[in-house]
Design an enzyme around this catalytic site. Structure first.
Site, mmCIF file in Angstrom:
data_model
loop_
_atom_site.group_PDB
_atom_site.id
_atom_site.type_symbol
_atom_site.label_atom_id
_atom_site.label_comp_id
_atom_site.label_asym_id
_atom_site.label_seq_id
_atom_site.Cartn_x
_atom_site.Cartn_y
_atom_site.Cartn_z
ATOM 1 N N THR A 188 69.281 42.265 71.854
ATOM 2 C CA THR A 188 70.595 42.535 71.313
ATOM 3 C C THR A 188 70.870 41.472 70.286
ATOM 4 O OG1 THR A 188 71.688 41.455 73.021
ATOM 5 C CG2 THR A 188 71.511 44.112 73.268
ATOM 6 N N LYS A 225 65.562 39.115 77.715
ATOM 7 C CA LYS A 225 66.405 39.206 76.740
ATOM 8 C C LYS A 225 67.671 38.394 77.072
ATOM 9 C CE LYS A 225 69.630 41.327 75.845
ATOM 10 N NZ LYS A 225 71.239 41.015 75.844
ATOM 11 N N THR A 234 74.505 37.945 80.779
ATOM 12 C CA THR A 234 73.869 39.464 79.870
ATOM 13 C C THR A 234 72.484 38.837 79.807
ATOM 14 O OG1 THR A 234 76.057 39.790 78.876
ATOM 15 C CG2 THR A 234 74.192 40.480 77.885
ATOM 16 N N GLU A 257 73.645 32.045 71.420
ATOM 17 C CA GLU A 257 73.876 32.699 70.003
ATOM 18 C C GLU A 257 74.534 31.452 69.197
ATOM 19 O OE1 GLU A 257 75.363 37.067 71.432
ATOM 20 O OE2 GLU A 257 76.921 35.557 71.607
#
Length: 408
Positions: A158, A184, A195, A281
């Site tokens: 993602t 991932k 996640t 991120e």
């Protein structure tokens, strides 16, 4: 486990389909605008399976389907994965869609649906667009080439900036056994779990019960020892498929080569976990926290994870600020047993605190240490023999920007 010798080799040229009898694929089907978004992983024969899943009370529909395969059936032959839509908080329709994905993959392969796991990642609360999924499953082409493995890894991503893959080999009963993983995960990472999707293949011969035993222990030391932002997602899944095609005798903790297998699986999981933490991120640095001298390993891991998860510690590392006060504060509020007068703290090889007292240090030296791509924080407690590790990343301006516009 006691410290004993074991055989382990990292294979940089291998991938998720390198263990005997595995094939994979990844394509763009239309869930996302352009990037690959549908992946499949298949074993030539039904494989023993083990899994660990998010502890979030709100769990996505695919987990309901896949848990039944793992815990009730104990065998898995195929896995269908999509990115771009989490199929979470989607009610009865979401469950029906996950079951349909399972059935479509089974029809494609000519196998029983109970041998098919389902995993999804992406935006929460949106109904799955099933037409592109249906056409995608129909046209996906499996293979065991490097290109197939890359396609698979790309299709499960993602907000990841890099693919996350690793492979190890070991020897069991004189046979080479390969363990390979693809994962991932980039944000919303606070495992127990997060996640994060992790898929591991091996040609080792081991039953599901012993495989689950190994994975559960290893997860606490690896995937559950990372944090990016403290959020726990709805979809997280780690699965191991072991199809037995290497030819070794069945593995159990009593097998003379059990340690070889266990350490290879642990190394695979640790590599994937650290790669997720490193790719947080907007992250620029991997942070490792090591704690020694806690009253137990569990308390040491709790402290390590509290320190690496502290927003103030993470921003200090990002800003190359040797503010050790933030570290000792996190140790203190971790909930673990500590004696402030026995705490020692190092960043890299620079001693900052010894027995609770500040030690003079060179700011210039610390700035250079904190500028590195990997920053290690060491905490000693002198309370017992407990040892623990945790991994995370710095907290940057880009993290806010990425997550402020995730759905767009």
């Amino acid at each position: 486990m006691s410290k004993v010798s074991y055989e382990l080799k990292r294979l940089s040229s291998k991938n998720i389909v390198s263990p005997k009898g595995f094939k994979a694929a990844g394509i763009h089907c239309g869930i996302k605008h352009k990037k690959k978004d549908l992946a499949m992983l298949v074993s030539d024969v039904p494989a023993s399976v083990a899994g660990v899943f998010t502890t979030n009370a709100v769990q996505a529909a695919p987990l309901t389907v896949t848990k039944e395969v793992v815990y009730k059936n104990g065998k898995m032959q195929a896995l269908i994965v999509n990115s771009g839509n989490a199929n979470a908080c989607t009610g009865k329709q979401g469950l029906a869609d996950a079951i349909e994905m399972q059935q479509l993959a089974a029809n494609k392969l000519g196998i029983d649906p109970i041998l098919v796991g389902v995993a999804s990642t992406g935006v929460i609360g949106e109904i799955m667009k099933m037409e592109p999924v249906r056409s995608g499953i129909n046209k996906i082409e499996l293979g065991d080439s490097l290109e197939n493995a890359i396609d698979f890894s790309q299709a499960i991503m993602t907000t990841d900036t890099v693919m996350k893959n690793t492979t190890y080999s070991t020897t069991i009963d004189g046979y080479e056994v390969i363990i390979s993983g693809s994962a991932k995960g980039s944000g919303m990472i606070e495992p127990n779990m997060a996640t994060m999707l992790g898929f591991i293949t091996t040609d080792a011969n081991i039953d599901s019960e012993n495989l689950q035993y190994a994975l559960s222990k290893i997860t606490d030391l690896t995937f559950n020892a990372i944090t990016v932002d403290g959020d726990t997602s709805t979809n997280d899944t780690v699965l191991v498929m072991a199809n037995g095609l290497a030819g070794n005798d069945p593995l159990s903790p009593l097998h003379p080569d059990w340690t070889n297998f266990y350490e290879a699986l642990k190394a695979t999981c640790e590599d994937l976990a650290k790669s997720i933490a490193r790719d947080g991120e907007g992250a620029t640095k991997l942070i490792e926290v090591e704690v020694d001298g806690a009253i137990s390993d569990e308390e040491a891991r709790k402290i390590a994870k509290t320190v690496v998860g502290s927003p103030l510690v993470k921003t200090a590392v990002f800003g190359c600020d040797a503010n050790w006060g933030r570290i000792i504060a996190a140790v203190g509020y971790s909930g673990a047993t500590v004696d402030p007068e026995k705490i020692t703290i190092k960043i890299g090889n620079a001693l900052l605190v010894e027995n609770g007292e500040p030690v003079p240090f060179s700011e210039d030296e610390l700035i250079q240490i904190l500028k590195a791509n990997e920053v290690k924080i060491y905490v000693s407690l002198e309370q017992g023999a407990g040892h623990g590790l945790a991994w995370g990343c710095d907290l940057t301006y880009d993290y806010v920007q990425i997550n402020a516009s995730y759905r767009s």
